[in-house]
Design a protein around this motif. Structure first.
Motif, PDB file in Angstrom:
ATOM      1  N   LEU A 170       0.808  -1.222   0.000  1.00  0.00           N
ATOM      2  CA  LEU A 170       0.000   0.000   0.000  1.00  0.00           C
ATOM      3  C   LEU A 170       0.841   1.271   0.000  1.00  0.00           C
ATOM      4  O   LEU A 170       0.286   2.370   0.116  1.00  0.00           O
ATOM      5  N   ALA A 171       2.151   1.137  -0.125  1.00  0.00           N
ATOM      6  CA  ALA A 171       3.034   2.298   0.005  1.00  0.00           C
ATOM      7  C   ALA A 171       2.657   3.423  -0.955  1.00  0.00           C
ATOM      8  O   ALA A 171       2.751   4.604  -0.610  1.00  0.00           O
ATOM      9  N   GLU A 172       2.218   3.082  -2.153  1.00  0.00           N
ATOM     10  CA  GLU A 172       1.873   4.103  -3.150  1.00  0.00           C
ATOM     11  C   GLU A 172       0.362   4.267  -3.330  1.00  0.00           C
ATOM     12  O   GLU A 172      -0.081   4.985  -4.224  1.00  0.00           O
ATOM     13  N   THR A 173      -0.430   3.607  -2.493  1.00  0.00           N
ATOM     14  CA  THR A 173      -1.888   3.672  -2.628  1.00  0.00           C
ATOM     15  C   THR A 173      -2.413   4.975  -2.032  1.00  0.00           C
ATOM     16  O   THR A 173      -2.194   5.247  -0.848  1.00  0.00           O
ATOM     17  N   PRO A 174      -3.113   5.779  -2.839  1.00  0.00           N
ATOM     18  CA  PRO A 174      -3.625   7.047  -2.307  1.00  0.00           C
ATOM     19  C   PRO A 174      -4.835   6.814  -1.398  1.00  0.00           C
ATOM     20  O   PRO A 174      -5.506   5.776  -1.489  1.00  0.00           O
ATOM     21  N   PRO A 175      -5.134   7.776  -0.515  1.00  0.00           N
ATOM     22  CA  PRO A 175      -6.321   7.666   0.322  1.00  0.00           C
ATOM     23  C   PRO A 175      -7.589   7.620  -0.519  1.00  0.00           C
ATOM     24  O   PRO A 175      -7.674   8.258  -1.574  1.00  0.00           O
ATOM     25  N   ARG A 176      -8.573   6.869  -0.036  1.00  0.00           N
ATOM     26  CA  ARG A 176      -9.860   6.791  -0.738  1.00  0.00           C
ATOM     27  C   ARG A 176     -10.949   7.591  -0.044  1.00  0.00           C
ATOM     28  O   ARG A 176     -11.823   8.129  -0.688  1.00  0.00           O
ATOM     29  N   VAL A 177     -10.913   7.613   1.292  1.00  0.00           N
ATOM     30  CA  VAL A 177     -12.001   8.221   2.061  1.00  0.00           C
ATOM     31  C   VAL A 177     -11.520   9.411   2.876  1.00  0.00           C
ATOM     32  O   VAL A 177     -12.173  10.454   2.911  1.00  0.00           O
ATOM     33  N   PHE A 178     -10.371   9.270   3.556  1.00  0.00           N
ATOM     34  CA  PHE A 178      -9.879  10.281   4.481  1.00  0.00           C
ATOM     35  C   PHE A 178      -8.506  10.802   4.065  1.00  0.00           C
ATOM     36  O   PHE A 178      -7.679  10.041   3.592  1.00  0.00           O
ATOM     37  N   ASP A 179      -8.284  12.097   4.293  1.00  0.00           N
ATOM     38  CA  ASP A 179      -6.925  12.627   4.149  1.00  0.00           C
ATOM     39  C   ASP A 179      -6.404  13.214   5.456  1.00  0.00           C
ATOM     40  O   ASP A 179      -5.261  13.650   5.539  1.00  0.00           O
ATOM     41  N   THR A 180      -7.266  13.209   6.485  1.00  0.00           N
ATOM     42  CA  THR A 180      -6.923  13.767   7.787  1.00  0.00           C
ATOM     43  C   THR A 180      -7.426  12.821   8.866  1.00  0.00           C
ATOM     44  O   THR A 180      -8.528  12.292   8.754  1.00  0.00           O
ATOM     45  N   VAL A 181      -6.616  12.619   9.912  1.00  0.00           N
ATOM     46  CA  VAL A 181      -7.008  11.736  11.006  1.00  0.00           C
ATOM     47  C   VAL A 181      -6.857  12.486  12.328  1.00  0.00           C
ATOM     48  O   VAL A 181      -5.886  13.210  12.533  1.00  0.00           O
ATOM     49  N   LEU A 182      -7.843  12.318  13.211  1.00  0.00           N
ATOM     50  CA  LEU A 182      -7.852  12.948  14.530  1.00  0.00           C
ATOM     51  C   LEU A 182      -7.845  11.874  15.599  1.00  0.00           C
ATOM     52  O   LEU A 182      -8.513  10.847  15.461  1.00  0.00           O
ATOM     53  N   MET A 183      -7.137  12.157  16.695  1.00  0.00           N
ATOM     54  CA  MET A 183      -7.126  11.200  17.806  1.00  0.00           C
ATOM     55  C   MET A 183      -6.731  11.900  19.098  1.00  0.00           C
ATOM     56  O   MET A 183      -6.152  12.992  19.076  1.00  0.00           O
ATOM     57  N   GLY A 184      -7.055  11.248  20.206  1.00  0.00           N
ATOM     58  CA  GLY A 184      -6.619  11.714  21.504  1.00  0.00           C
ATOM     59  C   GLY A 184      -5.237  11.196  21.832  1.00  0.00           C
ATOM     60  O   GLY A 184      -4.652  10.383  21.111  1.00  0.00           O
ATOM     61  N   ARG A 185      -4.723  11.669  22.949  1.00  0.00           N
ATOM     62  CA  ARG A 185      -3.367  11.312  23.373  1.00  0.00           C
ATOM     63  C   ARG A 185      -3.194   9.809  23.555  1.00  0.00           C
ATOM     64  O   ARG A 185      -2.190   9.225  23.135  1.00  0.00           O
ATOM     65  N   ALA A 186      -4.158   9.148  24.203  1.00  0.00           N
ATOM     66  CA  ALA A 186      -4.010   7.715  24.489  1.00  0.00           C
ATOM     67  C   ALA A 186      -3.948   6.896  23.205  1.00  0.00           C
ATOM     68  O   ALA A 186      -3.173   5.937  23.108  1.00  0.00           O
ATOM     69  N   THR A 187      -4.738   7.264  22.211  1.00  0.00           N
ATOM     70  CA  THR A 187      -4.718   6.542  20.930  1.00  0.00           C
ATOM     71  C   THR A 187      -3.367   6.733  20.241  1.00  0.00           C
ATOM     72  O   THR A 187      -2.769   5.782  19.730  1.00  0.00           O
ATOM     73  N   HIS A 188      -2.877   7.958  20.234  1.00  0.00           N
ATOM     74  CA  HIS A 188      -1.576   8.249  19.613  1.00  0.00           C
ATOM     75  C   HIS A 188      -0.423   7.571  20.352  1.00  0.00           C
ATOM     76  O   HIS A 188       0.580   7.178  19.744  1.00  0.00           O
ATOM     77  N   GLN A 189      -0.581   7.384  21.648  1.00  0.00           N
ATOM     78  CA  GLN A 189       0.485   6.815  22.462  1.00  0.00           C
ATOM     79  C   GLN A 189       0.847   5.401  22.016  1.00  0.00           C
ATOM     80  O   GLN A 189       1.985   4.955  22.197  1.00  0.00           O
ATOM     81  N   VAL A 190      -0.101   4.707  21.407  1.00  0.00           N
ATOM     82  CA  VAL A 190       0.180   3.358  20.899  1.00  0.00           C
ATOM     83  C   VAL A 190       1.330   3.397  19.900  1.00  0.00           C
ATOM     84  O   VAL A 190       2.254   2.582  19.949  1.00  0.00           O
ATOM     85  N   ALA A 191       1.295   4.375  18.981  1.00  0.00           N
ATOM     86  CA  ALA A 191       2.386   4.521  18.008  1.00  0.00           C
ATOM     87  C   ALA A 191       3.675   4.948  18.693  1.00  0.00           C
ATOM     88  O   ALA A 191       4.759   4.421  18.385  1.00  0.00           O
ATOM     89  N   VAL A 192       3.576   5.887  19.620  1.00  0.00           N
ATOM     90  CA  VAL A 192       4.766   6.375  20.332  1.00  0.00           C
ATOM     91  C   VAL A 192       5.450   5.230  21.068  1.00  0.00           C
ATOM     92  O   VAL A 192       6.681   5.109  21.055  1.00  0.00           O
ATOM     93  N   ASP A 193       4.661   4.366  21.691  1.00  0.00           N
ATOM     94  CA  ASP A 193       5.229   3.233  22.425  1.00  0.00           C
ATOM     95  C   ASP A 193       5.935   2.239  21.508  1.00  0.00           C
ATOM     96  O   ASP A 193       6.772   1.457  21.965  1.00  0.00           O
ATOM     97  N   GLU A 194       5.608   2.273  20.221  1.00  0.00           N
ATOM     98  CA  GLU A 194       6.279   1.423  19.225  1.00  0.00           C
ATOM     99  C   GLU A 194       7.507   2.118  18.629  1.00  0.00           C
ATOM    100  O   GLU A 194       8.123   1.615  17.693  1.00  0.00           O
ATOM    101  N   GLY A 195       7.816   3.307  19.135  1.00  0.00           N
ATOM    102  CA  GLY A 195       8.971   4.035  18.639  1.00  0.00           C
ATOM    103  C   GLY A 195       8.692   4.883  17.416  1.00  0.00           C
ATOM    104  O   GLY A 195       9.632   5.301  16.722  1.00  0.00           O
TER     105      GLY A 195
END
Length: 198
Positions: free
Chosen positions: A54-79
């Protein structure tokens, strides 16, 4: 006008995560998986996109994503600085200074309602994805235009609800919805779309 769409996995009893915020119990295997990747390729986190082709696959539905701190922290915890580097990402937190940043990632203590109204008013672009969590959904409940739910055949009994309890304040009105469509998969997952009916 761009719409705010709450697109999220949920259990049969209405939880998007367990009490500790984990959501790795949602099944990834099954016939719903390829359908989700095909219809929402932008919802695949950045570090999985290349291995899924999917590296070159363009978005179909969304171009912007919103989240709270706890949701984002999942990515942060993965480095990772961002779970969705291929999208414009907003993270709402009262402690923005202690999170890593990168281009396309806005970490802000700003009022989410004001940000969403500004994003909706943009003249071009795809829709806006609210991906979590329940507290942010509660804050934005009056701005949510659609719910698109991946309803999983699981019961948790406790956890983080789809819409946080703050929405149930005295005098709060119900959010009437009409089901636009649904699709059932052999995996037991049901995908359903709901729009505001009033």
């Amino acid at each position: 006008m761009r719409k705010l769409i709450y697109y999220v996995a949920v259990t049969l009893d209405g939880y998007i995560a367990d009490p500790d915020g984990a959501f790795d119990f949602f099944p990834l295997e099954g016939d719903h998986g390829p359908w989700i990747v095909e219809n929402y390729p932008e919802s695949v986190p950045g570090h999985f996109r290349e291995q899924l082709g999917l590296a070159e696959t363009p978005p179909r539905v969304f171009d912007t994503v919103l989240m709270g701190r706890a949701t984002h922290q999942v990515a942060v915890d993965e480095g990772l600085s961002s779970g969705y580097p291929h999208l414009r990402q907003y993270v709402f937190t009262s402690r923005p200074d202690d999170l890593p940043t990168q281009e396309g990632l806005t970490i802000t203590p700003e009022d989410p309602v004001a940000v969403v109204r500004r994003l909706k008013a943009e003249q071009s672009g795809l829709d806006i994805w609210l991906c979590g969590g329940g507290a942010l959904a509660s804050t934005l409940i009056d701005e949510i235009d659609e719910l698109r739910l991946k309803i999983n055949p699981l019961v948790l009994g406790d956890g983080i609800p789809l819409i946080g309890a703050a929405a149930a304040k005295p005098g709060a009105s119900a959010m009437p919805l009409a089901r636009r469509m649904s699709r059932e998969f052999e995996s037991g997952v049901t995908y359903a779309e709901y729009v505001r009916s009033a």
